[in-house]
Design an enzyme around this catalytic site. Sequence first.
Site: not given
Length: 133
Positions: A45, A56, A58
């Site tokens: 992040n 983020c 991901e």
Amino acid sequence: MAAPDLQNTFEAALAARANAHAPYSHFKVGAALLLQNGTVVSGCNVENSSYGGTICAERTAICRAVAQFGTFAPKALVLVTEPAATPCGLCLQVISEFCPPELPIYMSTPSGLGKAIALKELLPHPFGPDKLK
Ligand code: THU
């Protein structure tokens, strides 16, 4: 499908988490995407003093994979947080753009690999490109 060997992927997520830029929330997140060909793409992040600019872990990993490979075939996603956590709704939507519904997402902590939940269980009804026709 047998559980893939995720040791390298877990270590990549852990290493990425160490680089997280999280001076505001202090909640560090590492993510690593294992591809079918064995390649691992990691992300962390990246927060911003204008909070909405935060990205983020991901989505960092997914965007890295797009930038590096264009198209790619994801096999598993490992997250490392403390405590273990599921991806946020926005990340699930972005993951669903590039990953199969069966993708196992491993919610892990720095102590070790955690349990997996399939993407389709976390986001059973994603918005999809079929709606744009
Ligand atoms: N965060 C992630 O990196 N992934 C998620 O799925 C949930 C939240 C980050 C964003 C922010 O930097 C911090 O965790 C607290 O929300």
